[in-house]
Design a protein around this motif. Structure first.
Motif, mmCIF file in Angstrom:
data_model
loop_
_atom_site.group_PDB
_atom_site.id
_atom_site.type_symbol
_atom_site.label_atom_id
_atom_site.label_comp_id
_atom_site.label_asym_id
_atom_site.label_seq_id
_atom_site.Cartn_x
_atom_site.Cartn_y
_atom_site.Cartn_z
ATOM 1 N N ARG A 1 9.068 5.316 4.083
ATOM 2 C CA ARG A 1 9.779 6.527 3.330
ATOM 3 C C ARG A 1 10.573 7.398 2.621
ATOM 4 O O ARG A 1 11.593 7.853 2.346
ATOM 5 C CB ARG A 1 8.627 7.648 3.685
ATOM 6 N N TRP B 1 0.554 -1.010 0.150
ATOM 7 C CA TRP B 1 0.306 0.249 0.520
ATOM 8 C C TRP B 1 1.097 1.079 0.021
ATOM 9 O O TRP B 1 0.237 2.037 -0.693
ATOM 10 C CB TRP B 1 -1.069 -0.244 1.332
ATOM 11 N N GLN B 2 2.382 1.135 0.053
ATOM 12 C CA GLN B 2 2.899 2.302 0.667
ATOM 13 C C GLN B 2 3.254 2.779 -0.713
ATOM 14 O O GLN B 2 3.707 3.760 -1.360
ATOM 15 C CB GLN B 2 3.915 2.475 1.866
ATOM 16 N N VAL C 1 2.085 1.745 -3.616
ATOM 17 C CA VAL C 1 0.920 2.325 -4.413
ATOM 18 C C VAL C 1 0.389 3.587 -4.207
ATOM 19 O O VAL C 1 0.281 5.190 -4.660
ATOM 20 C CB VAL C 1 -0.815 1.846 -4.035
ATOM 21 N N GLN C 2 0.701 4.011 -2.590
ATOM 22 C CA GLN C 2 -0.057 5.522 -2.567
ATOM 23 C C GLN C 2 1.410 6.621 -2.661
ATOM 24 O O GLN C 2 1.055 7.720 -3.714
ATOM 25 C CB GLN C 2 0.230 5.706 -0.628
ATOM 26 N N GLU C 3 2.383 6.006 -2.909
ATOM 27 C CA GLU C 3 3.480 6.714 -3.232
ATOM 28 C C GLU C 3 3.546 6.942 -5.163
ATOM 29 O O GLU C 3 3.560 8.477 -5.083
ATOM 30 C CB GLU C 3 4.935 5.924 -3.194
ATOM 31 N N ARG C 4 2.899 5.961 -5.646
ATOM 32 C CA ARG C 4 2.886 5.614 -7.315
ATOM 33 C C ARG C 4 1.984 7.201 -7.828
ATOM 34 O O ARG C 4 2.138 7.767 -8.507
ATOM 35 C CB ARG C 4 2.509 4.097 -7.701
ATOM 36 N N GLU C 5 0.906 6.926 -6.897
ATOM 37 C CA GLU C 5 -0.643 7.772 -6.898
ATOM 38 C C GLU C 5 -0.202 8.925 -6.103
ATOM 39 O O GLU C 5 -1.310 10.023 -7.188
ATOM 40 C CB GLU C 5 -1.967 7.432 -5.995
ATOM 41 N N ARG C 6 0.525 9.989 -5.262
ATOM 42 C CA ARG C 6 1.650 10.942 -5.139
ATOM 43 C C ARG C 6 1.915 11.740 -6.174
ATOM 44 O O ARG C 6 2.079 12.595 -6.555
ATOM 45 C CB ARG C 6 2.573 11.299 -4.103
ATOM 46 N N GLY D 1 -9.040 2.707 -9.144
ATOM 47 C CA GLY D 1 -8.242 4.522 -8.880
ATOM 48 C C GLY D 1 -8.531 5.694 -9.479
ATOM 49 O O GLY D 1 -8.827 6.658 -9.102
#
Length: 232
Positions: free
Chosen positions: A212, A32-33, A35-40, A72
């Motif tokens: 991170r 999930w980190q 995915v969230q990094e890529r979405e940001r 997404g």
């Protein structure tokens, strides 16, 4: 029949050998980190090119898998009727068809021959598809199809890893130099992302907060998010 013609069947065979278990489960902290990094990073890029709404955009994803990336985009405001997913593997196609809205087209088969009209798409996505293609000619054929589908002023959104995985001979890294060669007319903006997965798994097993700071260390990221713009 050329090797390029054989490549879709070879990809299906390679995927059939995989036994990932829960390695890519979105409940795992390293997943999930990632995915969230890529979405940001995606949101930063959309803002940088001046996009304020995805609703009017025609978007096709090559290798849409179970539909997660398209879901997404729906959360970000894309219109279901303007989305198309292309998927080679029947079981993943069935999953995508199950979870995506009826208005979203989901096509099964070799993306090179998908019925996507030329110059009809604002964005064409590929996330970790090209690293699964071991035939150079097939990579080139698929890239040419993606470029053909784009409207002038549109863009390919590319996310893939750049280094080989010595433990997995069924994939290979796609360096940024190769990306530029596949899309020689494109204007490429690239950002390195994604902590090397073995390191991410080990770090997050100790504590998810380690992801991170480690991902910020130069040289530890293995993937590239690239925006490849087609001249208007």
């Amino acid at each position: 029949m050329s090797c390029a013609d054989d490549e879709p069947d070879a990809v299906a065979a390679r995927y059939a050998r995989r036994h990932d278990g829960d390695r890519y489960s979105p409940l795992r902290p390293e997943v999930w980190q990632t995915v969230q990094e890529r979405e940001r990073a995606l949101l930063r890029r959309l803002a940088a090119v001046g996009l304020r709404s995805l609703a009017p955009l025609a978007i096709t994803e090559v290798g849409c898998g179970g539909g997660g990336n398209l879901l997404g985009l729906l959360r970000l405001g894309a219109s279901p009727e303007h989305l198309t997913g292309l998927e080679l593997l029947p079981e993943r196609h069935a999953q995508a068809r199950h979870v995506l809205p009826p208005a979203t087209a989901v096509w099964l088969g070799d993306a090179c021959v998908a019925p996507v009209p030329p110059a009809s798409q604002d964005l064409v996505l590929q996330y970790t598809v090209f690293s699964s293609l071991l035939d150079d000619a097939f990579q080139q054929r698929l890239a040419a199809a993606m470029w053909r589908w784009l409207k002038p002023g549109g863009a390919v959104l590319w996310y893939d890893f750049t280094v080989d995985n010595p433990k997995n001979r069924d994939v290979r890294g796609v360096p940024l130099k190769r990306v530029r060669a596949l899309f020689p007319e494109g204007r490429v903006h690239a950002e390195r992302l994604t902590l090397a997965p073995p390191l991410a798994r080990a770090a997050c097993a100790l504590h998810p907060a380690l992801y991170r700071p480690l991902a910020a260390v130069p040289g530890l990221s293995t993937h590239v998010l690239a925006w490849i713009a087609k001249p208007a």
